[in-house]
Design an enzyme around this catalytic site. Structure first.
Site, PDB file in Angstrom:
ATOM      1  N   HIS A   1      -4.630  -7.763  -0.125  1.00 52.10           N
ATOM      2  CA  HIS A   1      -4.068  -6.677   0.060  1.00 52.10           C
ATOM      3  C   HIS A   1      -3.417  -6.479   1.479  1.00 52.10           C
ATOM      4  O   HIS A   1      -2.259  -5.612   1.495  1.00 52.10           O
ATOM      5  CB  HIS A   1      -5.115  -5.313   0.049  1.00 52.10           C
TER       6      HIS A   1
ATOM      7  N   ASP B   1       1.095  -1.311  -0.003  1.00 52.81           N
ATOM      8  CA  ASP B   1       0.020   0.073   0.033  1.00 52.81           C
ATOM      9  C   ASP B   1       0.994   1.286  -0.123  1.00 52.81           C
ATOM     10  O   ASP B   1       1.799   1.491  -0.930  1.00 52.81           O
ATOM     11  CB  ASP B   1      -0.763   0.040   1.211  1.00 52.81           C
TER      12      ASP B   1
ATOM     13  N   TYR C   1      -3.007  11.067   0.801  1.00 49.00           N
ATOM     14  CA  TYR C   1      -3.503  10.851  -0.500  1.00 49.00           C
ATOM     15  C   TYR C   1      -3.312  12.314  -1.256  1.00 49.00           C
ATOM     16  O   TYR C   1      -3.171  12.325  -2.663  1.00 49.00           O
ATOM     17  CB  TYR C   1      -4.957  10.359  -0.399  1.00 49.00           C
TER      18      TYR C   1
END
Length: 439
Positions: free
Chosen positions: A414, A220, A355
């Protein structure tokens, strides 16, 4: 008691710490939930850290959970509109009545935890040294919506491989930091904490710990952070391992943006492209778009409502197949440990800003966006079959000129370290074995 705002809670903790320090109670400072304000002149000191969440904060959490105001039920029979009402109501019911935060608090406090100030921000990290000879130091970086809790199950296999099917020669010293704005790390008060800056911070952390040679791992957000460390040729870094590699080539990236489909793709490459396009059409990246554009807006609801926070975290596609089955990892308690950590530290907005910080760089899986061509250090990749992106080996070899290890395993998704800790640890042993002789 009346609910307190996040700022009031932080202020109260800071007042407690300052009072204790003035009285000469150093132990109280080590037990502080929130780190003390950084001194005017930054020190490279490494301070012991211990978690001690006040009972009042847990009582307030339960009160809020029991008072949740619920929306009406979704109008479809699947998750296409988001986390389903029945599933979330049951999770929140358990969270507010049976879940026990003190169990994970004790697990974390059983590990050596520390705090250090880097570039004006307090960084929380776990540091476990192996008792075996000549271990290889590794710094492991989590992502969103994860935390250091993701990596707890790999600490044992990495530091004590003999007890987990490995050999003494496979031992690691393990460093697991909390990203700035996540968990017990400090929240940046200014812009600029993108993956490149975090990478420089991690290099400084390993230097402070006295490691002259080490490796880095990440999934990630840990992938662009580890890749940035390699691109910056961090002092002492021997190589990296990632499980969400930036391998999408330019012509495929163009197709994902609406351009023409590239010609000459193999069947496997075309299947990966189709999966990425389908995922985008199904709205699986809606959370990514929102936090990249408006992280502050996301923070209001997720900071005020624990049910809202849980729903927002569970919208991540990495949880698409998660059922909460107590026999499967991550369990219901595992996931609530992680969500509760976000709640108690008030990091919904500060974590989302990563982000936004990365927004100008672009997708974390696109090779050009992450400048993989500039990485000369050895790179290792493991592809887990249920991850949000399954990189083909052909693309990986185009992206990384010094790819020393590539393996597609048969299970895991993930949150691979969380879901398959033994397999994940075995992959790190195999991936980094060729680099041990380089020290």
């Amino acid at each position: 008691m009346p609910a307190r705002s996040g700022s009031e809670i932080v202020d109260q903790h800071r007042r407690r710490l300052l009072t204790a320090t003035a009285m000469g109670l150093a132990a109280a400072a080590a037990a502080s939930v929130f780190p003390a304000p950084a001194p005017a002149a930054e020190s490279d000191a490494i301070r012991p850290f211990r978690i001690d969440i006040p009972d009042a904060d847990l009582v307030d959490l339960r009160r809020r959970l029991l008072a949740t105001r619920w929306p009406d039920r979704e109008t479809v029979a699947d998750q296409s509109q988001g986390v389903q009402l029945a599933k979330l109501r049951e999770l929140v019911r358990y969270w507010g009545t049976d879940y026990d935060w003190r169990k994970i608090e004790a697990k974390l406090n059983a590990l050596p935890q520390f705090m250090t100030t880097i570039d004006g921000v307090d960084i929380h990290f776990i540091h476990v040294r192996s008792g075996l000879p000549n271990p290889l130091p590794v710094i492991i970086t989590h992502g969103w919506p994860g935390s250091v809790i993701e990596q707890l199950k790999i600490v044992g296999p990495l530091t004590d491989p003999i007890a987990h099917g490995g050999s003494a020669q496979d031992a690691f010293d393990v460093v697991i930091p909390s990203l700035p704005g996540f968990g017990f790390s400090g929240k940046p008060t200014g812009a600029g904490w993108d993956p490149d800056r975090i990478a420089r911070g991690w290099a400084e952390l390993m230097k402070r710990l006295g490691y002259n040679s080490y490796v880095a791992q990440g999934g990630d957000w840990g992938s662009p952070v580890s890749s940035a460390m390699a691109r910056q040729t961090a002092a002492g870094l021997l190589g990296i391992h990632v499980n969400l590699p930036a391998t999408v080539p330019p012509e495929v990236a163009a197709a994902l943006r609406g351009g023409p489909l590239p010609v000459g793709l193999s069947d496997k490459e075309r299947a990966v492209l189709d999966a990425l396009m389908t995922s985008a059409k199904n709205g699986n990246l809606a959370y990514f778009t929102m936090m990249t554009a408006r992280p502050q807006t996301v923070g209001y609801g997720a900071t005020d409502s624990p049910a809202g926070l849980a729903a927002w975290i569970l919208v991540h596609p990495g949880f698409a197949q998660w059922t909460g089955d107590p026999g499967l990892s991550p369990t219901r308690d595992d996931v609530l440990d992680n969500i509760t950590l976000y709640w108690l530290t008030g990091t919904a907005a500060s974590s989302a800003r990563l982000y936004w910080e990365n927004g100008a760089r672009g997708s974390v899986i696109v090779a050009a966006a992450q400048k993989t061509a500039e990485i000369a250090l050895p790179v290792a990749i493991t592809v887990f079959p249920e991850d949000v992106y399954r990189a083909p080996e052909t693309w990986a070899r185009r992206a990384y000129r010094n790819l020393i290890y590539f393996n597609e395993v048969d299970k895991g998704g993930h949150f691979a370290a969380w879901e398959q800790p033994e397999l994940f640890s075995a992959e790190l042993r195999a991936a980094f074995r060729p680099l041990r002789g380089a020290r």
